[in-house]
Design a protein around this motif. Structure first.
Motif: not given
Length: 208
Positions: A71-75, A120-127, A129-140, A175-179
């Motif tokens: 995420d830091v690299v993409m920003i 396109m860069a903003i979409i990559g950064i949003s992706s 963040h969304l992936l981090k959220t999904f992984i965090a939700a899966g580690t509950l 997810t909606i904001i990413h879409c």
């Protein structure tokens, strides 16, 4: 016989002032360079944390830290595009023609291309963040999502909480904001394609 005038056309004082006002953007780009340095420091800090704590971290925790580094690299890449492309487009030419390190995209950059690349860069950064959220939700570990009324207490007592500080509404809106980002990028690219086709058609008609 009079010689044809060469060089840049002479501008009126008002035109000169207005055109020179573009240099007011220079401190903004210098500030972004400083922000780039802050991100380099942040990357080094997170990398040191990963290396130092790697033995005691689980696979999913390591994955989250690595995604944070990406995420830091993409920003940082986004900052480079804004600094280099924006300066080249709106302030002054960098005159990098023939330089071995000239970015490939810079040779044909303009305001339209820069918009698409930034989207396109903003979409990559949003992706990321969304992936981090999904992984965090899966580690509950089976913890349910906290209802809104318990979020404050859960955030204040992370070790003793019986629910996750993630909320279903938060994940849904992310997810909606990413879409929306994706649809916006598609709209920008489609609009630029229409404008390019119209411009090409006018040039074709002008030559015939």
């Amino acid at each position: 016989m009079t010689q044809p005038t060469t060089g840049a056309p002479r501008l009126s004082p008002l035109s000169t002032l207005i055109f020179a006002s573009r240099w007011l953007q220079l401190p903004l780009y210098l500030g972004l360079i400083l922000a780039q340095g802050v991100y380099v420091f942040l990357f080094g800090k997170e990398l040191w944390h990963l290396i130092h704590e790697a033995v005691g971290l689980g696979e999913q925790q390591i994955m989250l830290i690595v995604l944070g580094l990406i995420d830091v690299v993409m920003i940082s890449n986004l900052l480079v595009m804004v600094i280099v492309g924006g300066y080249e487009t709106f302030v002054s030419r960098l005159r990098l023609e023939g330089h071995p390190d000239q970015p490939e995209w810079l040779s044909h950059v303009n305001a339209s291309v820069l918009k698409v690349k930034l989207a396109m860069a903003i979409i990559g950064i949003s992706s990321i963040h969304l992936l981090k959220t999904f992984i965090a939700a899966g580690t509950l570990n089976g913890l349910p999502f906290c209802p809104p009324e318990l979020l404050a207490s859960a955030a204040a007592n992370i070790g003793a909480t019986r629910c996750s500080t993630l909320t279903t509404d938060g994940v849904l809106w992310q997810t909606i904001i990413h879409c929306v980002f994706i649809l916006s990028a598609i709209g920008i690219a489609w609009t630029d394609k229409l404008m390019a086709n119209v411009s090409a058609k006018r040039e074709h008609e002008a030559h015939h």
